[in-house]
Every structure is written in structure tokens, then in C-alpha cells.
Write a protein that holds these residues in place. Structure first.
Motif, PDB file in Angstrom:
ATOM      1  N   ARG A  53     -56.774 -81.892 -26.610  1.00 23.76           N
ATOM      2  CA  ARG A  53     -55.781 -82.223 -27.638  1.00 23.76           C
ATOM      3  C   ARG A  53     -54.415 -82.484 -27.014  1.00 23.76           C
ATOM      4  O   ARG A  53     -53.702 -83.419 -27.397  1.00 23.76           O
ATOM      5  N   GLU A  54     -54.045 -81.657 -26.055  1.00 26.27           N
ATOM      6  CA  GLU A  54     -52.747 -81.819 -25.393  1.00 26.27           C
ATOM      7  C   GLU A  54     -52.682 -83.143 -24.623  1.00 26.27           C
ATOM      8  O   GLU A  54     -51.677 -83.854 -24.673  1.00 26.27           O
ATOM      9  N   ILE A  55     -53.750 -83.459 -23.927  1.00 27.69           N
ATOM     10  CA  ILE A  55     -53.796 -84.716 -23.154  1.00 27.69           C
ATOM     11  C   ILE A  55     -53.751 -85.914 -24.088  1.00 27.69           C
ATOM     12  O   ILE A  55     -53.037 -86.897 -23.850  1.00 27.69           O
ATOM     13  N   ARG A  56     -54.487 -85.825 -25.198  1.00 26.66           N
ATOM     14  CA  ARG A  56     -54.523 -86.916 -26.182  1.00 26.66           C
ATOM     15  C   ARG A  56     -53.144 -87.129 -26.791  1.00 26.66           C
ATOM     16  O   ARG A  56     -52.680 -88.258 -26.954  1.00 26.66           O
ATOM     17  N   ALA A  57     -52.452 -86.031 -27.099  1.00 28.10           N
ATOM     18  CA  ALA A  57     -51.115 -86.134 -27.683  1.00 28.10           C
ATOM     19  C   ALA A  57     -50.126 -86.743 -26.703  1.00 28.10           C
ATOM     20  O   ALA A  57     -49.232 -87.511 -27.088  1.00 28.10           O
ATOM     21  N   ALA A  58     -50.287 -86.424 -25.419  1.00 23.53           N
ATOM     22  CA  ALA A  58     -49.362 -86.934 -24.406  1.00 23.53           C
ATOM     23  C   ALA A  58     -49.579 -88.413 -24.133  1.00 23.53           C
ATOM     24  O   ALA A  58     -48.621 -89.171 -23.948  1.00 23.53           O
ATOM     25  N   GLY A  59     -50.855 -88.824 -24.113  1.00 28.38           N
ATOM     26  CA  GLY A  59     -51.143 -90.198 -23.724  1.00 28.38           C
ATOM     27  C   GLY A  59     -51.455 -91.142 -24.855  1.00 28.38           C
ATOM     28  O   GLY A  59     -51.301 -92.358 -24.731  1.00 28.38           O
ATOM     29  N   GLY A  60     -51.943 -90.580 -25.956  1.00 23.99           N
ATOM     30  CA  GLY A  60     -52.253 -91.409 -27.117  1.00 23.99           C
ATOM     31  C   GLY A  60     -53.531 -92.201 -27.010  1.00 23.99           C
ATOM     32  O   GLY A  60     -53.853 -92.986 -27.894  1.00 23.99           O
ATOM     33  N   GLY A  61     -54.288 -91.983 -25.943  1.00 26.21           N
ATOM     34  CA  GLY A  61     -55.512 -92.752 -25.743  1.00 26.21           C
ATOM     35  C   GLY A  61     -56.759 -91.905 -25.892  1.00 26.21           C
ATOM     36  O   GLY A  61     -56.718 -90.789 -26.424  1.00 26.21           O
ATOM     37  N   GLN A  62     -57.869 -92.428 -25.416  1.00 28.36           N
ATOM     38  CA  GLN A  62     -59.156 -91.752 -25.544  1.00 28.36           C
ATOM     39  C   GLN A  62     -59.273 -90.631 -24.519  1.00 28.36           C
ATOM     40  O   GLN A  62     -58.985 -90.817 -23.336  1.00 28.36           O
ATOM     41  N   VAL A  63     -59.694 -89.468 -24.975  1.00 24.77           N
ATOM     42  CA  VAL A  63     -59.930 -88.325 -24.100  1.00 24.77           C
ATOM     43  C   VAL A  63     -61.286 -87.732 -24.453  1.00 24.77           C
ATOM     44  O   VAL A  63     -61.538 -87.399 -25.614  1.00 24.77           O
ATOM     45  N   ASP A  64     -62.157 -87.624 -23.475  1.00 17.39           N
ATOM     46  CA  ASP A  64     -63.463 -86.998 -23.668  1.00 17.39           C
ATOM     47  C   ASP A  64     -63.486 -85.674 -22.916  1.00 17.39           C
ATOM     48  O   ASP A  64     -62.855 -85.540 -21.858  1.00 17.39           O
ATOM     49  N   SER A  65     -64.203 -84.708 -23.448  1.00 16.74           N
ATOM     50  CA  SER A  65     -64.313 -83.416 -22.771  1.00 16.74           C
ATOM     51  C   SER A  65     -65.782 -83.015 -22.690  1.00 16.74           C
ATOM     52  O   SER A  65     -66.554 -83.252 -23.626  1.00 16.74           O
ATOM     53  N   PHE A  66     -66.135 -82.405 -21.564  1.00 10.90           N
ATOM     54  CA  PHE A  66     -67.519 -82.018 -21.305  1.00 10.90           C
ATOM     55  C   PHE A  66     -67.548 -80.581 -20.798  1.00 10.90           C
ATOM     56  O   PHE A  66     -66.904 -80.262 -19.798  1.00 10.90           O
ATOM     57  N   VAL A  67     -68.302 -79.732 -21.497  1.00 11.84           N
ATOM     58  CA  VAL A  67     -68.423 -78.334 -21.083  1.00 11.84           C
ATOM     59  C   VAL A  67     -69.432 -78.243 -19.946  1.00 11.84           C
ATOM     60  O   VAL A  67     -70.568 -78.723 -20.060  1.00 11.84           O
ATOM     61  N   ALA A  68     -69.014 -77.632 -18.838  1.00 12.39           N
ATOM     62  CA  ALA A  68     -69.924 -77.461 -17.704  1.00 12.39           C
ATOM     63  C   ALA A  68     -69.393 -76.376 -16.789  1.00 12.39           C
ATOM     64  O   ALA A  68     -68.207 -76.357 -16.452  1.00 12.39           O
ATOM     65  N   ASP A  69     -70.278 -75.470 -16.401  1.00 13.20           N
ATOM     66  CA  ASP A  69     -69.972 -74.494 -15.363  1.00 13.20           C
ATOM     67  C   ASP A  69     -70.375 -75.138 -14.038  1.00 13.20           C
ATOM     68  O   ASP A  69     -71.561 -75.283 -13.750  1.00 13.20           O
ATOM     69  N   MET A  70     -69.387 -75.519 -13.242  1.00 16.11           N
ATOM     70  CA  MET A  70     -69.657 -76.297 -12.042  1.00 16.11           C
ATOM     71  C   MET A  70     -70.240 -75.472 -10.901  1.00 16.11           C
ATOM     72  O   MET A  70     -70.514 -76.013  -9.831  1.00 16.11           O
ATOM     73  N   THR A  71     -70.443 -74.160 -11.121  1.00 13.27           N
ATOM     74  CA  THR A  71     -71.160 -73.389 -10.108  1.00 13.27           C
ATOM     75  C   THR A  71     -72.673 -73.530 -10.287  1.00 13.27           C
ATOM     76  O   THR A  71     -73.436 -73.071  -9.444  1.00 13.27           O
ATOM     77  N   SER A  72     -73.103 -74.132 -11.382  1.00  9.51           N
ATOM     78  CA  SER A  72     -74.523 -74.274 -11.698  1.00  9.51           C
ATOM     79  C   SER A  72     -74.990 -75.704 -11.472  1.00  9.51           C
ATOM     80  O   SER A  72     -74.487 -76.634 -12.101  1.00  9.51           O
ATOM     81  N   GLN A  73     -75.957 -75.875 -10.602  1.00  8.79           N
ATOM     82  CA  GLN A  73     -76.465 -77.227 -10.341  1.00  8.79           C
ATOM     83  C   GLN A  73     -77.131 -77.829 -11.571  1.00  8.79           C
ATOM     84  O   GLN A  73     -77.022 -79.036 -11.811  1.00  8.79           O
TER      85      GLN A  73
END
Length: 290
Positions: A53-73
């Protein structure tokens, strides 16, 4: 490239791992302001959505978010599948996620967590997304390392710290591994239109290492904070390497303070880089990459 409101990245898509906080979030905000379609990853869904939300408000463009624990292959593979399904082009991959643990922890895959998160995660994700990057060329892989790589050493006989573990040693090993990976990747990608560079963000004031702090974090960090970079300033070199037009064909380099610098002597050991690549491919189940 400083945060100027320029639309330099309009029409381009950037994926930033660990984009829910710290340097990653600051990088994402600046790139969104430059017009980029930004995608971020994080392991905490609430924190991730707040950052988006913060990034979208700052840039006004498309922002996608993906939940991932990067310690898990398994989660990295799932993430790569989601990216391929939902993001048709990928102009820049910023391997930003990282961590520090003073005591030895194991990942879900039974690997030492510092090595798994700081090094194997970018190794695996980058390789899983290479086809998307190549089809989007000119494209860039930007890996956030650290100047502790200068004192790092790859212990091929004890990569996982099973015999001797030190949080500082594990961290510096993971960061020299990031630089070796970037240089080897650059060699493998020559002629593809995809560049690979590593960088040092500076000493930045974030919550880094807070889960399992060592003596330095507990005793000295509070005293050092007034002299450390803000996340916004710490993101400056990542932003520069990800966006600067003059770097479109620059590959296999190490940057600090938005300038190309020499990295440690070991980082230029091509034989060590090839061996590390082969071992890493086995550890993440991508033996065909050898």
C-alpha cells in the motif's frame, strides 16, 4: 540514479525480494516513483500488504506482492511459478532479502539458514526466472551483497557450519558467495542481454539481525545507529545498478556508493566460482545447471 521523480522505469517490471521492509521497501518505493511496475516478496502477509500500500501510494502504479519464506526452497519454487504466471515480463530482479543469526539455525530443507537465505535463495530464484529475464532483455540481475565479503571465505569442507559455526563467519561467507555467484552468472549470461552485478548498500539502520543478535548487535548497534545510513540512503546503490542507462551492458561488477569497485581477491577465483555453482545446483536440485 537518485530519487528524482523521473519516469525512467516506466513500462518496466522489477521484482524485489525482501521488499516489505528496510532497504528492500525503500528500493521499491523509489522504483515505483520512477514509473516501474513493482513486485515485492515478504514472509509476513500483513507487513507485506502494508508495504505494498505504501509503495502504491508513493508511485501510483501497479504493485504486486507475493508471500514467500525465502529460506524454503519449496516456497521459492512456488514463488517463481507465481511470478511466471502473473508477471509477463521481468526487466530487473533485485536479490535483496538477507538475514543474520548469531547461533546456528536450520532451514526447512535442513540447511544452515544464513547460507540458505542470503545465498541459495538468490541462486535458486534467479535460475528459475532466467527464461523470463532473457525474454525481457535487456534485463538485469542485481544482488545485494556486503563489504564483509572482503573478509569472507568459502569453506568448501564445511559450507553449512556443521563443525564450526560463527554468525559473523557464516554471514561473510554468504556474502562472498553472492559476489562469486554474480560473477559466474555474468559469465554464463554473456550475449544474452541479461547483466548480473553485485553491490554493497552501506551500513544501514534497519531491524537486521534482531531475531538472534550477536554481541555487536546487542551492545554496539545502539551506539552506531546515529552514524548509519537510513534505508533510503542504503537503497541508493541498488537503485543505481537497477536503473542507470549507462549500466545497460555492464556486467560482472561490484558496486559501492554507486561506483564500480574492486571486490575481494577471492571473488575473482573463477575455479572457486565454478565449484560453488556446482555444489549449489546440487543443494537446490538443479543439477542440470552445472
Amino acid at each position: 540514479m537518485n530519487e528524482t521523480g523521473s519516469r525512467l522505469m516506466a513500462g518496466k517490471t522489477v521484482l524485489i525480494t525482501g521488499g516489505a521492509g528496510g532497504i528492500g521497501r525503500a528500493t521499491a518505493i523509489s522504483l515505483a516513483k520512477m514509473g516501474a511496475h513493482v513486485a515485492i516478496t515478504g514472509r509476513d502477509p500483513v507487513r507485506l500488504q502494508n508495504a505494498a500500500r505504501e509503495i502504491r501510494a508513493a508511485g501510483g502504479g501497479q504493485v504486486d506482492s507475493f508471500v514467500a519464506d525465502m529460506t524454503s526452497q519449496a516456497e521459492i519454487r512456488h514463488l517463481a511459478g507465481e511470478i511466471r504466471q502473473n508477471i509477463p515480463r521481468l526487466d530487473v530482479l533485485v536479490n535483496n532479502v538477507g538475514g543474520y543469526w548469531n547461533t546456528r539455525h536450520l532451514s526447512a530443507d535442513g540447511l544452515e539458514r544464513t547460507f540458505a537465505l542470503n545465498y541459495l535463495a538468490p541462486f535458486l530464484l534467479t535460475n528459475l526466472l532466467l527464461d523470463r529475464l532473457k525474454s525481457s532483455a535487456p534485463a538485469r540481475v542485481v544482488t545485494v551483497a556486503s563489504n564483509v565479503q572482503s573478509g569472507g571465505r568459502i569453506d568448501f569442507d564445511d559450507l553449512q557450519g556443521e563443525r564450526h559455526y560463527s554468525g559473523a563467519r557464516a554471514y561473510s561467507q554468504s556474502k562472498i558467495a553472492d559476489v562469486l555467484f554474480s560473477y559466474e552468472l555474468a559469465r554464463k549470461l554473456l550475449g544474452s542481454g541479461v547483466t548480473a552485478n553485485a553491490l554493497h548498500p552501506g551500513v544501514v539502520s534497519t531491524s537486521f539481525g534482531a531475531e538472534d543478535p550477536g554481541t555487536v548487535q546487542r551492545l554496539f548497534l545502539p551506539l552506531m545507529r546515529p552514524f548509519m545510513k537510513t534505508p533510503q540512503k542504503g537503497a541508493a546503490t541498488s537503485i543505481y545498478v537497477a536503473t542507470a542507462p549507462e549500466l545497460e551492458k555492464v556486467t560482472g561488477c561490484y558496486f559501492s556508493n554507486s561506483k564500480a569497485r574492486k571486490s575481494s581477491q577471492q571473488s575473482y577465483d573463477n575455479a572457486a566460482a565454478r565449484l560453488l555453482w556446482q555444489l549449489s545446483a546440487k543443494l537446490v536440485g538443479l543439477e542440470s545447471l552445472q
